[in-house]
Design an enzyme around this catalytic site. Structure first.
Site, short mmCIF file in Angstrom:
data_model
loop_
_atom_site.label_atom_id
_atom_site.label_comp_id
_atom_site.label_asym_id
_atom_site.label_seq_id
_atom_site.Cartn_x
_atom_site.Cartn_y
_atom_site.Cartn_z
N GLY A 44 -9.29 1.96 3.13
CA GLY A 44 -9.77 2.51 1.86
C GLY A 44 -10.75 1.59 1.16
O GLY A 44 -11.76 2.04 0.61
N GLU A 52 -6.01 7.03 -2.02
CA GLU A 52 -4.56 6.93 -2.06
C GLU A 52 -4.14 6.10 -0.86
O GLU A 52 -4.27 6.53 0.29
CB GLU A 52 -3.93 8.33 -2.04
CG GLU A 52 -4.24 9.16 -3.28
CD GLU A 52 -3.80 8.51 -4.58
OE1 GLU A 52 -2.92 7.62 -4.55
OE2 GLU A 52 -4.35 8.86 -5.64
N GLU A 93 3.18 -3.78 4.05
CA GLU A 93 3.53 -2.42 4.46
C GLU A 93 3.72 -2.37 5.97
O GLU A 93 2.81 -2.69 6.73
CB GLU A 93 2.45 -1.43 4.03
CG GLU A 93 2.82 0.01 4.34
CD GLU A 93 1.76 0.99 3.88
OE1 GLU A 93 2.13 2.02 3.27
OE2 GLU A 93 0.57 0.73 4.11
N LYS A 106 -12.70 15.29 7.85
CA LYS A 106 -12.44 14.45 9.01
C LYS A 106 -10.94 14.12 9.04
O LYS A 106 -10.45 13.32 8.26
CB LYS A 106 -13.26 13.17 8.93
CG LYS A 106 -12.80 12.01 9.83
CD LYS A 106 -12.92 12.29 11.30
CE LYS A 106 -12.54 11.06 12.11
NZ LYS A 106 -11.07 10.81 12.15
N CYS A 123 3.78 7.00 2.92
CA CYS A 123 3.24 5.96 2.04
C CYS A 123 4.18 5.68 0.87
O CYS A 123 4.17 4.59 0.32
CB CYS A 123 1.86 6.35 1.53
SG CYS A 123 1.78 7.93 0.68
N GLY A 144 -4.92 6.76 3.30
CA GLY A 144 -4.72 5.93 4.48
C GLY A 144 -4.39 4.51 4.07
O GLY A 144 -3.89 4.25 2.97
N SER A 145 -4.69 3.56 4.96
CA SER A 145 -4.35 2.17 4.70
C SER A 145 -5.25 1.58 3.61
O SER A 145 -6.38 2.03 3.40
CB SER A 145 -4.50 1.34 5.97
OG SER A 145 -5.86 1.19 6.33
N GLN A 196 1.61 2.21 16.27
CA GLN A 196 2.69 2.13 15.28
C GLN A 196 3.92 1.46 15.88
O GLN A 196 4.59 0.65 15.21
CB GLN A 196 3.05 3.53 14.79
CG GLN A 196 2.03 4.15 13.85
CD GLN A 196 1.84 3.32 12.60
OE1 GLN A 196 0.74 2.79 12.35
NE2 GLN A 196 2.88 3.18 11.81
#
Length: 489
Positions: free
Chosen positions: A238, A254, A389, A180, A288, A233-234, A335
């Site tokens: 996660g 990650e 972040e 995905k 990241c 991802g974020s 974003q």
């Protein structure tokens, strides 16, 4: 969504067939540098579609796990060759779809091919161990075997290389995959799938599902047939995936980062500026491992800051396909909104915006998500812009008086992905390596980037810290161990 009739429609891949969603719904992939440029329409798959993909992967596993390592390796090598042959076209599409500079996009396609080749080679020697036993008639060894169906869920910032480093070891080890990708970059992900499929993967071994995560996530995270989930991802997303997974499902997460670069008084200032620009503004700050904090010794702060501002001012911003452009657009409207909101927050909290942070809207920027690279001076570690972040081209410059103070500030976040130190002093470098709380530690290098043959991952809330990606270690997540005892009659 209104259908655009002159835009190409692409399909998803389930059980070896290119299919539309059962819902007959579509979404568009749009160029963030020019939103009038639509790359294509993709199926907005639903829960039933995702279940079909898991069904296909589960059915295909029995035969794929028995396929010889040499055969699996040869398919990966062939797919790598196809990536090389199609590199120019794929790089152009990647640039349009994600907003990446063309040179970076071309390198990403090449890196993805290298990743496939790396795991094609590694799987031929990846095995268990033998163990000594006091029983002279016993032969004891460990045997590695594939897990089963693996869900691969990936972000938009590296839409080919991140999937490659997850899918390649999963397939090499004998697992089947449901993939995905992020909905901002489905075409680039599709191109990777096409190469693997064209290289000879049997039907059902790799299944490709596009669409909103909310529609397909349950099938990919809660089904007990999913033996492993690998996600980038974020941190928030996660943690949600990790909490939903079955007890028998492995997770590899990650996640986010708030990565510091520390400049010591003996460090090369020009080098530090170059590393900051590359690490902080490369990929428009949407990596990241991107540099988001620069922690500077007060004795060189007033000399470093003007050099950094001048370097940021000289950057050419624009469409990544245009020659000479050094920073492209943000990936999407969300974003852009996030970055602009953090810039306003930084001002309110008392940091000095000494350059950038401007939303570019006129002329060549009218149809894209553009901002100028932002530099906040006199920031403190207590400020939100120094702790959360942002995932955009925003850098906080924080003055300190010692390496110990710098380390305290660097570690005072929930993340621990990447960190760098600029110094000529080996003793300071050694202290930094020991005390920094990060999974990727660098000296006189950018915080960004990692080798395909070295482990990659973070500490604290940047990762689940259980299994690393990349390198030979990356195969461990996709295998389980049986310990076998043979005895005499």
């Amino acid at each position: 969504m209104e259908t655009v009739h002159d835009v190409q429609k692409f399909k998803s891949l389930i059980d070896g067939e290119w299919v539309e969603s059962q819902s007959s719904e579509w979404f568009q992939s749009i160029n963030p540098a020019d939103t009038s440029d639509i790359l294509g329409q993709f199926p907005n798959m639903n829960h039933e579609d995702a279940v079909r993909a898991v069904d296909a992967a589960a059915l295909a596993f029995a035969d794929w796990r028995k396929t010889s390592p040499t055969k699996r390796s040869s398919i990966l090598i062939k797919a790598a060759q196809l990536l090389d042959e199609r590199r120019e076209r794929y790089a152009e599409e990647l640039c349009r779809e994600e907003g990446k500079l063309y040179g970076a996009a071309s390198k990403e396609v090449a890196r993805s091919a290298s990743t496939l080749r790396f795991y094609a080679q590694e799987i031929l020697s990846f095995t268990g161990e033998t163990f000594p036993s006091d029983d002279g008639d016993a032969f004891v060894f460990s045997h590695r075997e594939p897990l089963g169906v693996v869900a691969v869920i990936t972000p938009w910032n590296f839409p080919m290389s991140i999937p490659s480093r997850k899918i390649a070891p999963a397939l090499a080890a004998g697992n089947t995959v449901v993939f995905k990708p992020a909905s901002d970059t489905p075409l680039t992900a599709l191109r990777l799938v096409e190469c693997l499929y064209d290289a000879g993967l049997p039907k059902g071994v790799l299944n490709f599902v596009t669409g909103q995560a909310s529609r397909v996530s349950a099938a990919l995270t809660t089904d007990v047939r999913i033996r492993a989930i690998t996600f980038t991802g974020s941190t928030r997303a996660g943690e949600a995936i990790h909490s939903k997974a079955s007890l028998t499902t492995r997770t590899q997460m990650e996640l986010g980062g708030k990565n510091p670069l520390i400049l010591m008084e003996d460090g090369n200032l020009e080098k530090a500026v170059d590393l900051t620009i590359k690490g902080g503004y490369g990929l428009t700050g949407q990596a990241c491992t991107g540099t988001s904090r620069v922690i500077v010794m007060r004795s060189v702060y007033d000399e470093f800051l003007p050099l950094l501002i001048e370097a940021a001012k000289s950057m050419k911003i624009g469409n990544g396909l245009d020659k000479g452009v050094e920073m492209g657009p943000l990936a999407n409207q969300s974003q852009l909104d996030t970055v602009l909101s953090y810039i306003e927050l930084g001002k309110k909290e008392g940091a000095r915006l000494v350059y950038g942070g401007e939303h570019l809207t006129g002329g060549e920027y009218a149809k894209g998500y553009y901002v100028t690279p932002a530099i906040f001076a006199d920031a403190t570690q207590a400020m939100t812009i120094s702790r959360e972040e942002i995932f955009g081209p925003v850098i906080s410059v924080i003055p300190v008086d010692s390496l110990e103070e710098a380390l305290e500030a660097a570690n005072d976040v929930e993340y621990g992905l990447s960190a760098s130190l600029v110094t000529r002093d080996i003793n300071k470098a050694n202290l930094f390596v020991r005390e920094i709380e990060a999974g990727t530690v660098k000296v006189n290098r950018t915080t960004t980037g990692n080798l395909i043959n070295a482990p990659f991952g973070g500490l604290k809330r940047s990762s689940t810290t259980t299994f690393r990606e990349s390198g030979r270690t990356g195969l461990e997540f996709f295998t389980q161990i049986k310990t076998v005892y043979y005895g005499g009659e």
